[in-house]
Design a protein around this motif. Structure first.
Motif, PDB file in Angstrom:
ATOM      1  N   GLU A 189       0.831  -1.211   0.000  1.00  0.00           N
ATOM      2  CA  GLU A 189       0.000   0.000   0.000  1.00  0.00           C
ATOM      3  C   GLU A 189       0.865   1.261   0.000  1.00  0.00           C
ATOM      4  OE1 GLU A 189      -3.621   2.122   2.545  1.00  0.00           O
ATOM      5  OE2 GLU A 189      -2.845   0.130   3.105  1.00  0.00           O
ATOM      6  N   GLU A 190       1.921   1.254   0.804  1.00  0.00           N
ATOM      7  CA  GLU A 190       2.807   2.410   0.840  1.00  0.00           C
ATOM      8  C   GLU A 190       3.548   2.586  -0.488  1.00  0.00           C
ATOM      9  OE1 GLU A 190       5.398   2.190   4.152  1.00  0.00           O
ATOM     10  OE2 GLU A 190       3.793   2.049   5.648  1.00  0.00           O
ATOM     11  N   VAL A 191       3.972   1.478  -1.094  1.00  0.00           N
ATOM     12  CA  VAL A 191       4.637   1.554  -2.401  1.00  0.00           C
ATOM     13  C   VAL A 191       3.661   2.070  -3.458  1.00  0.00           C
ATOM     14  CG1 VAL A 191       5.778   0.242  -4.211  1.00  0.00           C
ATOM     15  CG2 VAL A 191       6.300  -0.238  -1.813  1.00  0.00           C
ATOM     16  N   ALA A 192       2.408   1.639  -3.362  1.00  0.00           N
ATOM     17  CA  ALA A 192       1.398   2.129  -4.311  1.00  0.00           C
ATOM     18  C   ALA A 192       1.183   3.629  -4.162  1.00  0.00           C
ATOM     19  CB  ALA A 192       0.086   1.377  -4.104  1.00  0.00           C
ATOM     20  N   GLN A 193       1.200   4.116  -2.924  1.00  0.00           N
ATOM     21  CA  GLN A 193       1.076   5.561  -2.713  1.00  0.00           C
ATOM     22  C   GLN A 193       2.270   6.302  -3.303  1.00  0.00           C
ATOM     23  OE1 GLN A 193       0.575   6.068   1.491  1.00  0.00           O
ATOM     24  NE2 GLN A 193      -1.530   5.271   1.512  1.00  0.00           N
ATOM     25  N   ALA A 194       3.458   5.733  -3.156  1.00  0.00           N
ATOM     26  CA  ALA A 194       4.642   6.353  -3.761  1.00  0.00           C
ATOM     27  C   ALA A 194       4.534   6.353  -5.287  1.00  0.00           C
ATOM     28  CB  ALA A 194       5.905   5.616  -3.303  1.00  0.00           C
ATOM     29  N   GLN A 195       3.981   5.282  -5.844  1.00  0.00           N
ATOM     30  CA  GLN A 195       3.769   5.239  -7.295  1.00  0.00           C
ATOM     31  C   GLN A 195       2.821   6.341  -7.754  1.00  0.00           C
ATOM     32  OE1 GLN A 195       2.797   0.871  -7.419  1.00  0.00           O
ATOM     33  NE2 GLN A 195       3.973   0.984  -9.323  1.00  0.00           N
ATOM     34  N   GLU A 196       1.709   6.511  -7.038  1.00  0.00           N
ATOM     35  CA  GLU A 196       0.742   7.533  -7.424  1.00  0.00           C
ATOM     36  C   GLU A 196       1.342   8.932  -7.312  1.00  0.00           C
ATOM     37  OE1 GLU A 196      -2.165   7.197  -8.830  1.00  0.00           O
ATOM     38  OE2 GLU A 196      -1.803   5.035  -8.845  1.00  0.00           O
ATOM     39  N   ALA A 197       2.129   9.173  -6.245  1.00  0.00           N
ATOM     40  CA  ALA A 197       2.760  10.490  -6.101  1.00  0.00           C
ATOM     41  C   ALA A 197       3.761  10.737  -7.220  1.00  0.00           C
ATOM     42  CB  ALA A 197       3.454  10.582  -4.736  1.00  0.00           C
ATOM     43  N   THR A 198       4.517   9.705  -7.584  1.00  0.00           N
ATOM     44  CA  THR A 198       5.482   9.853  -8.673  1.00  0.00           C
ATOM     45  C   THR A 198       4.777  10.079 -10.001  1.00  0.00           C
ATOM     46  OG1 THR A 198       7.006   8.397  -7.491  1.00  0.00           O
ATOM     47  CG2 THR A 198       7.435   8.782  -9.817  1.00  0.00           C
ATOM     48  N   ARG A 199       3.680   9.334 -10.228  1.00  0.00           N
ATOM     49  CA  ARG A 199       2.929   9.497 -11.474  1.00  0.00           C
ATOM     50  C   ARG A 199       2.311  10.901 -11.557  1.00  0.00           C
ATOM     51  NH1 ARG A 199       0.240   5.376 -10.894  1.00  0.00           N
ATOM     52  NH2 ARG A 199       1.457   3.966 -12.200  1.00  0.00           N
ATOM     53  N   ALA A 200       1.793  11.406 -10.430  1.00  0.00           N
ATOM     54  CA  ALA A 200       1.234  12.765 -10.423  1.00  0.00           C
ATOM     55  C   ALA A 200       2.322  13.803 -10.690  1.00  0.00           C
ATOM     56  CB  ALA A 200       0.556  13.044  -9.080  1.00  0.00           C
ATOM     57  N   GLY A 201       3.505  13.602 -10.109  1.00  0.00           N
ATOM     58  CA  GLY A 201       4.613  14.522 -10.385  1.00  0.00           C
ATOM     59  C   GLY A 201       5.037  14.484 -11.837  1.00  0.00           C
ATOM     60  N   LEU A 202       5.055  13.304 -12.428  1.00  0.00           N
ATOM     61  CA  LEU A 202       5.408  13.183 -13.840  1.00  0.00           C
ATOM     62  C   LEU A 202       4.394  13.886 -14.731  1.00  0.00           C
ATOM     63  CD1 LEU A 202       7.292  11.973 -15.963  1.00  0.00           C
ATOM     64  CD2 LEU A 202       5.944   9.858 -15.876  1.00  0.00           C
ATOM     65  N   ASP A 203       3.108  13.711 -14.406  1.00  0.00           N
ATOM     66  CA  ASP A 203       2.072  14.414 -15.181  1.00  0.00           C
ATOM     67  C   ASP A 203       2.220  15.939 -15.056  1.00  0.00           C
ATOM     68  OD1 ASP A 203       1.051  11.993 -15.960  1.00  0.00           O
ATOM     69  OD2 ASP A 203      -0.507  11.942 -14.409  1.00  0.00           O
ATOM     70  N   GLU A 204       2.541  16.408 -13.846  1.00  0.00           N
ATOM     71  CA  GLU A 204       2.724  17.841 -13.650  1.00  0.00           C
ATOM     72  C   GLU A 204       3.931  18.356 -14.424  1.00  0.00           C
ATOM     73  OE1 GLU A 204       1.696  21.567 -12.218  1.00  0.00           O
ATOM     74  OE2 GLU A 204       0.600  19.668 -12.175  1.00  0.00           O
ATOM     75  N   ILE A 205       5.002  17.598 -14.458  1.00  0.00           N
ATOM     76  CA  ILE A 205       6.187  17.989 -15.225  1.00  0.00           C
ATOM     77  C   ILE A 205       5.842  18.088 -16.710  1.00  0.00           C
ATOM     78  CG2 ILE A 205       8.441  17.187 -16.017  1.00  0.00           C
ATOM     79  CD1 ILE A 205       8.557  18.441 -13.307  1.00  0.00           C
ATOM     80  N   ARG A 206       5.105  17.112 -17.212  1.00  0.00           N
ATOM     81  CA  ARG A 206       4.716  17.140 -18.628  1.00  0.00           C
ATOM     82  C   ARG A 206       3.810  18.327 -18.928  1.00  0.00           C
ATOM     83  NH1 ARG A 206       3.419  10.632 -19.122  1.00  0.00           N
ATOM     84  NH2 ARG A 206       5.605   9.954 -19.387  1.00  0.00           N
ATOM     85  N   PHE A 207       2.895  18.642 -17.987  1.00  0.00           N
ATOM     86  CA  PHE A 207       2.010  19.785 -18.192  1.00  0.00           C
ATOM     87  C   PHE A 207       2.806  21.087 -18.229  1.00  0.00           C
ATOM     88  CE2 PHE A 207      -0.574  23.201 -16.255  1.00  0.00           C
ATOM     89  CZ  PHE A 207      -1.566  23.298 -17.210  1.00  0.00           C
ATOM     90  N   ILE A 208       3.758  21.238 -17.319  1.00  0.00           N
ATOM     91  CA  ILE A 208       4.591  22.450 -17.313  1.00  0.00           C
ATOM     92  C   ILE A 208       5.407  22.542 -18.596  1.00  0.00           C
ATOM     93  CG2 ILE A 208       6.517  23.588 -16.142  1.00  0.00           C
ATOM     94  CD1 ILE A 208       5.480  22.424 -13.519  1.00  0.00           C
TER      95      ILE A 208
END
Length: 344
Positions: A189-208
């Motif tokens: 569960e904790e690894v999955a949360q880290a995955q979601e945070a990383t994926r959200a950061g990647l999406d934000e980087i692409r948007f910027i």
């Protein structure tokens, strides 16, 4: 920097045209009498009349009589009134020049003081107009260099975000996927949360990166870029409609980039400051050019001073000789209009 050179050429041609009109008016017989000669002629006329009265049959008694005092006072009043009229007429162009100088704005070019009045005032106003032409041309050239450097820096940062930071986060996301497959049930569960945070950061980087470097504009053109821009802002309670028909007149790369950046800045202001829930992006053909409209139903501009965003839009409009207006929309809200002429 061809844009800045073109602007300077147009300003210089306009200035030379204005100088020729001024010279033609003088040659045509409408000469400007200098303020010095107007005042000197009036004072000389008054002194000549006074001298003629002294050596003529008119005399002043001692003590002075009431009729004689009345004549002297009337003559003095007439001389003072004539002086006041000459000075008011002669200095009126300078007052108009002062008002024009107080309201001059290099981001709203084209306003010039009328060349009129005595020769000294007309020469001063002509010099001021010439100086304003030069300042507008120099500002436009400087803004062109600054914005060109800004666009290059945007491209560099967007490329680094996409190629370096984006790839690093992608590698981290893949590594987390392998860790999640091997992790015990208590850590998944904790690894999955880290995955979601990383994926959200990647999406934000692409948007910027997309905002910094409009790749869709370079690859698919202005119409597709504006549609994509409307879709990006259709979130967080804001609905953005777009009307971008095909068959628009061809535009230069600089004009397309300015239109895209103005639409982007207009929608950014709407999302951040307008408190609107609906916005519209329209691009239509007007004459031999196009007009961009960004409209929202927010609280409007009111009497607030223009911020850095609107000033930036005005500077971009100057680069391509376009006309930008920011006014209240019918029924409330704000209209941002940018009219771009056909390329020359």
């Amino acid at each position: 920097m061809g844009v800045g050179t073109d602007i300077r050429d147009r300003r210089r041609a306009a200035r030379l045209s204005g100088d020729r009109r001024y010279e033609k008016g003088e040659e045509g017989g409408n000469r400007h009498v200098s303020l010095f000669w107007r005042i000197f002629s009036l004072n000389a006329a008054g002194l000549v009349v006074a001298a003629a009265l002294l050596i003529g049959p008119v005399t002043v008694s001692t003590p002075i009589r009431r009729a004689e005092a009345l004549v002297v006072l009337v003559g003095l009043a007439l001389l003072l009134l004539a002086n006041a009229a000459v000075l008011r007429i002669g200095l009126a162009p300078l007052k108009r020049l002062g008002r024009a100088m107080a309201t001059a704005d290099l981001l709203r070019p084209g306003a010039r003081a009328d060349v009129a009045g005595p020769a000294e005032a007309a020469e001063l106003i002509t010099t001021y107009n010439t100086m304003l032409d030069r300042l507008e041309a120099e500002r436009a050239a400087g803004a062109a260099r600054a914005l060109s450097a800004q666009e290059r820096e945007r491209h560099r940062i967007a490329r680094e975000l996409h190629d370096e930071v984006g790839q690093t986060l992608t590698a981290v996301l893949l590594q987390l996927k392998r860790v999640a497959d091997r992790a015990p049930d208590g850590l998944r569960e904790e690894v999955a949360q880290a995955q979601e945070a990383t994926r959200a950061g990647l999406d934000e980087i692409r948007f910027i990166a997309r905002r910094l470097r409009p790749g869709v504009l370079e690859e698919l053109g202005l119409s597709s870029a504006l549609r994509s821009l409307a879709g990006e802002f259709s979130a967080h309670g804001l609905t953005v409609r777009h009307h971008v028909p095909g068959g628009l007149p061809p535009l230069t790369e600089e004009s397309e980039l300015v239109l895209y950046r103005v639409a982007q800045e207009g929608l950014t202001n709407t999302a951040r400051h307008a408190a609107a829930d609906h916005a519209e992006v329209r691009l239509e053909q007007v004459g031999d050019g196009v007009e961009l409209l960004v409209r929202d139903n927010g609280k409007g501009v009111g009497g607030a001073p223009e911020g850095a965003g609107i000033r930036g839009m005005r500077e971009r409009a100057l680069l391509i000789g376009a006309r930008l207006t920011v006014v209240g929309a019918p029924g409330g809200g704000t209209d941002v209009r940018l009219r771009v002429g056909a390329p020359r």
